[in-house]
Write a protein that holds these residues in place. Structure first.
Motif, mmCIF file in Angstrom:
data_model
loop_
_atom_site.group_PDB
_atom_site.id
_atom_site.type_symbol
_atom_site.label_atom_id
_atom_site.label_comp_id
_atom_site.label_asym_id
_atom_site.label_seq_id
_atom_site.Cartn_x
_atom_site.Cartn_y
_atom_site.Cartn_z
ATOM 1 N N GLY A 98 0.564 -1.236 -0.027
ATOM 2 C CA GLY A 98 0.040 -0.117 -0.055
ATOM 3 C C GLY A 98 0.854 1.281 0.157
ATOM 4 N N ALA A 99 0.411 2.230 0.638
ATOM 5 C CA ALA A 99 1.171 3.468 0.611
ATOM 6 C C ALA A 99 2.161 3.597 1.810
ATOM 7 N N SER A 100 2.105 2.458 2.522
ATOM 8 C CA SER A 100 2.842 2.238 3.916
ATOM 9 C C SER A 100 4.316 2.610 3.632
ATOM 10 N N ARG A 101 5.166 2.845 4.368
ATOM 11 C CA ARG A 101 6.519 2.621 4.459
ATOM 12 C C ARG A 101 7.051 1.530 5.338
ATOM 13 N N VAL A 102 6.159 0.934 5.928
ATOM 14 C CA VAL A 102 6.606 -0.333 6.662
ATOM 15 C C VAL A 102 6.882 -1.326 5.946
ATOM 16 N N GLU A 103 7.980 -1.976 6.616
ATOM 17 C CA GLU A 103 8.373 -3.298 5.862
ATOM 18 C C GLU A 103 8.403 -4.542 6.738
ATOM 19 N N PHE A 104 7.823 -5.546 5.996
ATOM 20 C CA PHE A 104 8.133 -6.705 6.758
ATOM 21 C C PHE A 104 8.097 -7.897 5.833
ATOM 22 N N VAL A 105 8.253 -9.083 6.142
ATOM 23 C CA VAL A 105 8.201 -10.408 5.195
ATOM 24 C C VAL A 105 7.151 -10.415 4.422
ATOM 25 N N ARG A 106 5.906 -10.147 4.930
ATOM 26 C CA ARG A 106 4.413 -10.225 3.938
ATOM 27 C C ARG A 106 3.616 -9.239 4.727
ATOM 28 N N PRO A 107 2.553 -8.679 4.045
ATOM 29 C CA PRO A 107 1.810 -7.563 4.521
ATOM 30 C C PRO A 107 1.213 -7.945 5.972
ATOM 31 N N THR A 108 1.080 -7.078 7.032
ATOM 32 C CA THR A 108 0.454 -7.406 8.379
ATOM 33 C C THR A 108 -0.860 -7.158 8.196
ATOM 34 N N GLN A 109 -1.793 -7.791 8.982
ATOM 35 C CA GLN A 109 -3.295 -7.744 8.921
ATOM 36 C C GLN A 109 -3.710 -7.280 10.171
ATOM 37 N N TRP A 110 -3.309 -8.079 11.423
ATOM 38 C CA TRP A 110 -3.769 -7.593 12.572
ATOM 39 C C TRP A 110 -2.714 -8.044 13.821
ATOM 40 N N LEU A 111 -2.950 -7.394 14.866
ATOM 41 C CA LEU A 111 -2.072 -7.451 16.185
ATOM 42 C C LEU A 111 -2.830 -7.717 17.444
ATOM 43 N N VAL A 112 -2.476 -8.940 17.848
ATOM 44 C CA VAL A 112 -2.889 -9.198 19.505
ATOM 45 C C VAL A 112 -1.956 -8.908 20.508
ATOM 46 N N MET A 113 -2.034 -8.275 21.445
ATOM 47 C CA MET A 113 -1.005 -8.206 22.637
ATOM 48 C C MET A 113 -1.911 -8.112 23.757
ATOM 49 N N LEU A 114 -1.729 -9.129 24.608
ATOM 50 C CA LEU A 114 -2.414 -9.175 25.735
ATOM 51 C C LEU A 114 -1.751 -9.639 26.982
ATOM 52 N N LEU A 115 -1.737 -8.726 28.006
ATOM 53 C CA LEU A 115 -1.073 -9.043 29.604
ATOM 54 C C LEU A 115 -2.177 -9.257 30.167
ATOM 55 N N GLY A 116 -2.493 -10.488 30.532
ATOM 56 C CA GLY A 116 -3.553 -10.872 31.350
ATOM 57 C C GLY A 116 -4.895 -10.535 30.412
ATOM 58 N N ASN A 117 -5.858 -9.967 30.970
ATOM 59 C CA ASN A 117 -6.953 -9.766 30.023
ATOM 60 C C ASN A 117 -7.064 -8.498 29.278
ATOM 61 N N ASP A 118 -5.837 -7.618 29.597
ATOM 62 C CA ASP A 118 -5.834 -6.475 29.256
ATOM 63 C C ASP A 118 -4.883 -6.402 27.774
ATOM 64 N N VAL A 119 -5.375 -5.271 26.856
ATOM 65 C CA VAL A 119 -4.768 -5.198 25.749
ATOM 66 C C VAL A 119 -3.454 -4.287 26.101
ATOM 67 N N VAL A 120 -2.429 -4.463 25.620
ATOM 68 C CA VAL A 120 -1.046 -3.928 25.905
ATOM 69 C C VAL A 120 -0.944 -2.471 24.534
ATOM 70 N N GLU A 121 -1.699 -1.431 24.839
ATOM 71 C CA GLU A 121 -1.856 -0.608 23.845
ATOM 72 C C GLU A 121 -0.427 -0.183 22.897
ATOM 73 N N CYS A 122 -0.497 -0.204 21.821
ATOM 74 C CA CYS A 122 0.695 0.114 21.110
ATOM 75 C C CYS A 122 0.302 -0.211 19.498
ATOM 76 N N GLU A 123 1.264 0.424 18.611
ATOM 77 C CA GLU A 123 1.119 0.095 17.301
ATOM 78 C C GLU A 123 2.389 -0.204 16.659
ATOM 79 N N ILE A 124 2.280 -1.622 16.119
ATOM 80 C CA ILE A 124 3.523 -2.267 15.608
ATOM 81 C C ILE A 124 3.489 -2.734 14.051
ATOM 82 N N LEU A 125 4.119 -2.381 13.205
ATOM 83 C CA LEU A 125 4.297 -2.756 11.761
ATOM 84 C C LEU A 125 2.696 -2.378 11.403
ATOM 85 N N ALA A 126 2.207 -1.066 11.400
ATOM 86 C CA ALA A 126 0.965 -0.383 11.063
ATOM 87 C C ALA A 126 -0.065 -1.204 11.769
#
Length: 680
Positions: free
Chosen positions: A147-175
């Motif tokens: 797309g228009a992103s300048r993020v690079e990875f081996v394949r396009p990313t689609q989603w990210l799950v990050m949980l510590l216990g039941n809480d989401v670890v708020e962040c943005e990684i690889l778009a």
């Protein structure tokens, strides 16, 4: 200390199947390393991987970094205060830098020190950087953008799950913004999947038709494939690499049996197996006699209500592949194998060393010499050498390079060549890897050794030695292969003689005048690589190298004998004594030969005892190396007594030289097998 489970899952487009396992392990290792660096204790760590996801579950992760005491050293106390005890500029600057007053600094040591308590950070603040760094460090040769992103990875990313216990670890990684939601199977469960808690990850994904655990999928595929094969009265061929690749291609594996027309079985089964494994990722089936069955197993990525359509589709897809193999085989058989040598005259082996046909002619010559040396049929070896590269220009090997040698055997048999000649065309490449079979026939052994020695002499003969990890002509593998054949098949071959014959076959093309010496040194270096793998220590190898043996079989027997000798309780003392003897003998004038041992000049009881023991051993050299060294171990007591009681360098020249002659006899007894002074 409070702990909670931590889960990270990165969703992507389909990841490269051959790299999935490595990417998963690297991702996990990077997170473990990051947690250790941050000082966050944790329990077990599990890596999960499927075609569209990489995930790591960390059990019982500490939710808070522990507090720590940080010591910051400053200038020497002597330089920090003047004679009146007032702080100097150095002390004031150090205090200001740390935001404190001078009287808050510790001056009890040699240097001023600022001691501060550092409060630990919450794990949720540290985890985003740890995950991002681990993803950044993945072994990805070439990254892509989308797309228009300048993020690079081996394949396009689609989603990210990050949980510590039941809480989401708020962040943005690889778009991708972190959340609770993963994705299920692309067809069975395309909806989003809410991960209720890290510990429930596997079951939540299973409910969405995804087996996220790579090893679980692998085991399931392997078990089911073997069960289906047994129902077909067959044995499945399940190479580890293929199993890993298929596991990386499916989220919900469903193995199915398919078939192909029996007429294709007229094609060499190696070609059929290769095209089905490499191109279609199928598991082939063999019967009890190791013959290919007209069946194969494919692994579907869904639970179909009409699996017969999947079977039919795979049978339709494989047919053109098998047709191609059949066509190549029939085309190749229209000409004799030998006729392919004509084309090889125009194919370069190496620019300075001529064509591939030239190499075959040299291999034929050297193989004939080896066969004669071994008392075998030189004509068969020469014929096999001449045909050894012919299949390289066939259609089948052009399409499937891995079949070189194998197809040569089939075509030679079709042409009515002697079976040993036909077998040798494949055996020339053995052993292909560590632990591979060695050539079974003397003709095959002769051609295999000749092929490898010709390459070594040729490449070393134009000065192209391997450097570091660069070995474009695979000389190390060739050398090890030749040594393994000579030793494993107990061939009485001498490296000097082999080198001389190989050099002569090049007819003046070689530019390195020291090629024979370089060849011997190179082969000696391979002994160390190989023998260390077999548990023979480097000092033993050096002990045998010191006596300059050039027959690999003889070298190996000596090394094994010295290895056994080294375990004896007398070995250490005899090695030390041998070293002492060598030092004594090296200090004498080497230009004057020592006289024969004169029994009349033996004055002391200890030297007479040693002389008798040495004479006894010299009179019987019929024993093999292990027995001779075992027997020589009995010399320890007379040797120890000799050095304790007898002075060698006495003023009487005749007595001195006589004692030196005795020591030389002793030294030569051991040197006849190895220089045990090298043992540590």
């Amino acid at each position: 200390m409070s702990t909670q489970d931590f889960l990270v899952e990165l969703g992507t487009e389909e990841l490269p199947p051959k790299a999935l396992k490595k990417l998963s392990q690297s991702f996990c290792d990077g997170i473990v390393k990051g947690l250790a660096s941050a000082g966050l204790p944790h329990g077990d760590v599990h890596a999960y991987a499927a075609p569209r996801r990489l995930a790591v579950l960390v059990k019982a992760l500490s939710t808070q970094q522990p507090d720590c005491i940080q010591n910051i050293d400053g200038p020497p106390v002597k330089a920090a205060f003047d004679a009146d005890g007032q702080p100097t500029k150095a002390a004031l600057g150090f205090a200001r830098k740390n935001g404190v007053e001078v009287d808050q600094l510790d001056r009890s040591g040699a240097k001023l020190r600022y001691v501060q308590e550092v409060k630990g950070n919450p794990a949720k603040d540290l985890l985003p950087d740890i995950v991002a760094q681990s993803l950044n460090d993945l072994p990805i040769p070439k990254r892509m953008r989308w797309g228009a992103s300048r993020v690079e990875f081996v394949r396009p990313t689609q989603w990210l799950v990050m949980l510590l216990g039941n809480d989401v670890v708020e962040c943005e990684i690889l778009a991708q913004k972190a959340g609770h939601e993963s994705r299920g199977h692309r067809f069975h469960h395309p909806e989003k999947v809410r991960i209720s808690a890290p510990a429930n990850y596997l079951e939540d994904m299973r409910a969405a038709w995804v087996i996220a655990d790579f090893e679980e999928r692998r085991t399931l595929i392997q078990k089911r494939v073997h069960e289906l094969a047994a129902k077909e009265n067959g044995i499945a061929i399940v190479p580890d690499e293929l199993l890993d690749e298929v596991t990386a291609l499916v989220e919900w594996p469903v193995p199915l049996v398919c078939s192909f027309e029996e007429r294709f079985l007229a094609v060499p089964q190696e070609a059929l197996i290769l095209t089905m494994q490499d191109n279609q990722k199928y598991f082939c089936l063999l019967d009890a006699n190791q013959k290919l069955l007209p069946r194969f197993i494919t692994v579907a990525n869904l639970e179909s209500t009409q699996p017969e359509f999947i079977v039919e589709g795979n049978e339709k897809v494989v047919r053109p592949r098998l047709n191609d193999a059949e066509f190549f085989f029939k085309q190749d058989k229209k000409n004799t194998l030998e006729s392919h040598n004509q084309r090889l005259q125009n194919v370069v082996f190496q620019a300075e060393l001529g064509s591939v046909y030239d190499k075959a002619a040299r291999v034929a010559k050297l193989a004939g010499y080896i066969a004669r040396t071994l008392g075998s049929d030189a004509q068969l070896a020469e014929r096999a050498g001449l045909l050894s590269k012919c299949d390289l220009s066939t259609e089948m090997v052009g399409e499937f390079p891995e079949l070189q040698g194998i197809m040569g055997t089939y075509y030679a048999r079709h042409d009515g060549e002697h079976d040993e000649v036909a077998l040798a065309l494949n055996e020339q490449y053995q052993p292909r890897f560590a632990g591979d079979a060695l050539p079974s026939t003397v003709t095959g052994q002769a051609v295999a050794v000749a092929e490898k020695v010709d390459t070594l002499i040729g490449i070393l003969g134009i000065g192209k030695h391997p450097t570091g990890d660069k070995d474009p002509f695979a000389l190390r593998r060739a050398a090890l292969g030749a040594l393994r054949i000579i030793v494993g098949k107990e061939l009485a071959l001498d490296l000097v003689e082999l080198a001389s014959e190989a050099i002569a076959a090049y007819g003046g093309k070689l530019t390195n005048a020291d090629v024979q010496t370089d060849f011997l040194n190179f082969m000696n270096g391979r002994y160390q690589t190989w023998f260390v793998e077999e548990g023979i220590s480097i000092d033993i190898i050096k002990a045998v190298l010191a006596v300059n043996r050039t027959q690999p079989l003889d070298f190996y027997k000596r090394a094994k004998a010295v290895q056994a000798f080294k375990q004896l309780p007398q070995a250490e003392a005899l090695a030390a004594a041998n070293k002492r003897v060598g030092n004594i003998l090296s200090k004498r004038d080497q230009s004057e030969p020592l006289p024969e041992l004169n029994q009349q000049l033996l004055q002391d009881q200890e030297e007479q005892t040693l002389a008798s023991a040495v004479a006894l051993h010299m009179s019987d050299q019929r024993m093999d190396y292990p027995d001779r060294l075992q027997s020589l171990a009995a010399l320890r007591e007379p040797v120890d007594a000799f050095f304790e009681k007898v002075m060698v360098n006495v003023e009487d020249i005749a007595v001195r030289n006589n004692r030196l002659a005795l020591l030389k006899q002793l030294h030569d007894l051991f040197l006849d097998i190895a220089d045990i002074a090298e043992l540590q």
